[in-house]
Scaffold this motif. Structure first.
Motif, PDB file in Angstrom:
ATOM      1  N   PRO A   1       5.596  -4.156   9.104  1.00 31.94           N
ATOM      2  CA  PRO A   1       5.695  -3.423   8.294  1.00 31.94           C
ATOM      3  C   PRO A   1       6.311  -3.321   6.587  1.00 31.94           C
ATOM      4  CG  PRO A   1       7.804  -4.480  10.107  1.00 31.94           C
ATOM      5  CD  PRO A   1       6.833  -5.426   9.844  1.00 31.94           C
ATOM      6  N   VAL A   2       7.015  -2.481   5.786  1.00 32.34           N
ATOM      7  CA  VAL A   2       7.243  -2.208   4.667  1.00 32.34           C
ATOM      8  C   VAL A   2       8.093  -3.342   4.184  1.00 32.34           C
ATOM      9  CG1 VAL A   2       8.397  -0.470   2.850  1.00 32.34           C
ATOM     10  CG2 VAL A   2       6.379   0.038   4.189  1.00 32.34           C
TER      11      VAL A   2
ATOM     12  N   PRO B   1       4.344  -2.912  -0.177  1.00 34.48           N
ATOM     13  CA  PRO B   1       5.269  -2.606  -0.520  1.00 34.48           C
ATOM     14  C   PRO B   1       5.400  -0.871  -0.648  1.00 34.48           C
ATOM     15  CG  PRO B   1       3.374  -3.072  -2.487  1.00 34.48           C
ATOM     16  CD  PRO B   1       2.771  -3.537  -0.771  1.00 34.48           C
ATOM     17  N   PRO B   2       7.219  -0.554  -0.673  1.00 35.81           N
ATOM     18  CA  PRO B   2       7.436   0.706  -0.571  1.00 35.81           C
ATOM     19  C   PRO B   2       6.906   1.353  -1.618  1.00 35.81           C
ATOM     20  CG  PRO B   2       9.105  -0.043  -2.103  1.00 35.81           C
ATOM     21  CD  PRO B   2       8.184  -1.585  -1.594  1.00 35.81           C
ATOM     22  N   PHE B   3       6.372   2.968  -0.980  1.00 35.12           N
ATOM     23  CA  PHE B   3       6.357   3.696  -2.171  1.00 35.12           C
ATOM     24  C   PHE B   3       7.141   4.329  -2.868  1.00 35.12           C
ATOM     25  CE2 PHE B   3       2.938   4.055   0.589  1.00 35.12           C
ATOM     26  CZ  PHE B   3       1.782   4.698  -0.757  1.00 35.12           C
ATOM     27  N   TYR B   4       7.952   4.441  -4.020  1.00 40.32           N
ATOM     28  CA  TYR B   4       8.814   4.572  -4.788  1.00 40.32           C
ATOM     29  C   TYR B   4       9.773   5.715  -4.680  1.00 40.32           C
ATOM     30  CZ  TYR B   4      12.424   5.072  -9.329  1.00 40.32           C
ATOM     31  OH  TYR B   4      13.212   4.661  -9.343  1.00 40.32           O
ATOM     32  N   GLN B   5       9.051   7.266  -4.831  1.00 42.97           N
ATOM     33  CA  GLN B   5       8.962   7.954  -4.550  1.00 42.97           C
ATOM     34  C   GLN B   5       9.623   8.713  -2.565  1.00 42.97           C
ATOM     35  OE1 GLN B   5      10.257  10.531  -6.440  1.00 42.97           O
ATOM     36  NE2 GLN B   5       9.850   9.417  -8.078  1.00 42.97           N
TER      37      GLN B   5
ATOM     38  N   VAL C   1      13.608   0.206  -4.076  1.00 40.00           N
ATOM     39  CA  VAL C   1      14.248  -1.356  -5.327  1.00 40.00           C
ATOM     40  C   VAL C   1      14.519  -2.808  -4.438  1.00 40.00           C
ATOM     41  CG1 VAL C   1      15.649  -2.530  -6.524  1.00 40.00           C
ATOM     42  CG2 VAL C   1      14.772  -0.069  -6.903  1.00 40.00           C
ATOM     43  N   ASP C   2      15.403  -2.458  -3.141  1.00 34.44           N
ATOM     44  CA  ASP C   2      15.680  -3.373  -2.099  1.00 34.44           C
ATOM     45  C   ASP C   2      14.908  -3.537  -1.264  1.00 34.44           C
ATOM     46  OD1 ASP C   2      18.501  -3.678  -2.945  1.00 34.44           O
ATOM     47  OD2 ASP C   2      18.857  -2.256  -1.781  1.00 34.44           O
ATOM     48  N   MET C   3      13.773  -2.774  -0.732  1.00 33.87           N
ATOM     49  CA  MET C   3      12.300  -3.357  -0.397  1.00 33.87           C
ATOM     50  C   MET C   3      11.561  -3.505  -1.160  1.00 33.87           C
ATOM     51  SD  MET C   3      11.725   0.350   1.839  1.00 33.87           S
ATOM     52  CE  MET C   3      11.151   0.035   3.427  1.00 33.87           C
ATOM     53  N   LEU C   4      11.613  -3.540  -2.709  1.00 34.44           N
ATOM     54  CA  LEU C   4      10.475  -4.375  -3.196  1.00 34.44           C
ATOM     55  C   LEU C   4      10.626  -5.774  -3.387  1.00 34.44           C
ATOM     56  CD1 LEU C   4       7.507  -4.264  -4.927  1.00 34.44           C
ATOM     57  CD2 LEU C   4       8.498  -3.876  -6.649  1.00 34.44           C
ATOM     58  N   ARG C   5      12.135  -6.088  -3.737  1.00 31.76           N
ATOM     59  CA  ARG C   5      12.371  -7.065  -3.438  1.00 31.76           C
ATOM     60  C   ARG C   5      12.264  -8.150  -2.555  1.00 31.76           C
ATOM     61  NH1 ARG C   5      15.938  -8.285  -8.235  1.00 31.76           N
ATOM     62  NH2 ARG C   5      17.004  -6.624  -8.871  1.00 31.76           N
TER      63      ARG C   5
ATOM     64  N   LEU D   1       6.864   1.572 -14.483  1.00 28.72           N
ATOM     65  CA  LEU D   1       5.842  -0.102 -14.758  1.00 28.72           C
ATOM     66  C   LEU D   1       7.470  -1.385 -14.711  1.00 28.72           C
ATOM     67  CD1 LEU D   1       3.748  -2.011 -15.095  1.00 28.72           C
ATOM     68  CD2 LEU D   1       3.131  -1.024 -16.875  1.00 28.72           C
ATOM     69  N   SER D   2       8.339  -0.871 -15.399  1.00 29.13           N
ATOM     70  CA  SER D   2       8.857  -1.448 -16.535  1.00 29.13           C
ATOM     71  C   SER D   2      10.214  -1.634 -15.442  1.00 29.13           C
ATOM     72  CB  SER D   2       9.701  -0.484 -17.292  1.00 29.13           C
ATOM     73  OG  SER D   2      10.694   0.550 -16.392  1.00 29.13           O
ATOM     74  N   LEU D   3      10.813  -0.896 -13.950  1.00 28.16           N
ATOM     75  CA  LEU D   3      10.914  -1.486 -13.332  1.00 28.16           C
ATOM     76  C   LEU D   3      10.672  -2.072 -12.259  1.00 28.16           C
ATOM     77  CD1 LEU D   3      14.003  -1.110 -11.103  1.00 28.16           C
ATOM     78  CD2 LEU D   3      12.420   1.261 -10.331  1.00 28.16           C
ATOM     79  N   ALA D   4       9.281  -2.382 -12.419  1.00 26.95           N
ATOM     80  CA  ALA D   4       8.311  -3.405 -11.264  1.00 26.95           C
ATOM     81  C   ALA D   4       8.194  -4.916 -11.764  1.00 26.95           C
ATOM     82  CB  ALA D   4       6.709  -2.347 -10.854  1.00 26.95           C
ATOM     83  N   ILE D   5       8.084  -4.655 -13.415  1.00 26.73           N
ATOM     84  CA  ILE D   5       8.373  -5.880 -13.910  1.00 26.73           C
ATOM     85  C   ILE D   5       9.422  -6.499 -13.917  1.00 26.73           C
ATOM     86  CG2 ILE D   5       7.910  -7.130 -16.637  1.00 26.73           C
ATOM     87  CD1 ILE D   5       5.845  -4.821 -16.663  1.00 26.73           C
ATOM     88  N   ARG D   6      10.170  -6.013 -13.832  1.00 27.50           N
ATOM     89  CA  ARG D   6      11.584  -6.513 -13.750  1.00 27.50           C
ATOM     90  C   ARG D   6      12.251  -7.311 -13.003  1.00 27.50           C
ATOM     91  NH1 ARG D   6      16.060  -2.344 -13.562  1.00 27.50           N
ATOM     92  NH2 ARG D   6      16.491  -2.616 -11.842  1.00 27.50           N
TER      93      ARG D   6
END
Length: 162
Positions: A13-14, A39-43, A49-53, A103-108
């Motif tokens: 799952p995502v 990874p989740p879709f941002y929109q 953000v929590d899912m990407l973490r 991109l800046s958020l993905a990098i962070r």
């Protein structure tokens, strides 16, 4: 399941990660397993953000934990001659492409999760390495764009100073 990865009875799952063998592909010459994450879709997803973490956390756990690796992989990391072996994991910049994250958020997020993982490990030549009794762990980001790679290194340096 929409947005999940499927492979031979393994559903991812995502925000989670699963391991598979590299199969008969040329990858089997270099790797004992592949770690897949979705990874989740941002929109699209709530709490992207929590899912990407969670993608990074689950991937690191799957890559380095004996509970998430086959016996063949785990035994191979335990240097049978009494020497330490190295488990090296390469990661792309999750969310930084077609998933719509700025991109800046993905990098962070990549920097924060890597440094969080590193907090219990050592940093040698810019790579996080866990030195324990049996093996070393290394995370290396495969980012072909030099500017993006430099931004990730700068973000990690800023976190390391804090």
């Amino acid at each position: 399941m929409k947005g999940s990865f499927f492979s031979k009875n393994k559903i991812c799952p995502v925000g989670q990660a699963v391991t598979t063998s590299p199969g008969g592909s040329p990858l089997c010459e270099e790797f004992d397993c592949l770690v897949h994450t979705v990874p989740p879709f941002y929109q699209h997803h709530s709490h992207p953000v929590d899912m990407l973490r969670s993608c990074y956390q689950s991937s690191f756990q799957a890559a380095f934990s004996p509970a998430h690796n086959s016996n063949k992989i785990w035994n191979a990391t335990h240097g049978s001659n009494g020497t330490n072996s190295t488990v090296r994991v390469s990661s792309p910049l999750l969310g930084g492409g077609g998933r719509g994250f700025p991109l800046s958020l993905a990098i962070r997020i990549a920097a924060e999760e890597s440094m969080l993982w590193k907090d219990t490990n050592d940093l040698v030549n810019g790579e996080a390495i866990c030195k324990n009794d049996t093996y070393n762990e290394v995370i290396a980001f495969g980012i072909p764009d030099l500017s993006t790679a430099e931004s990730l290194v700068c973000a990690m340096d800023e976190i390391d100073v804090c």
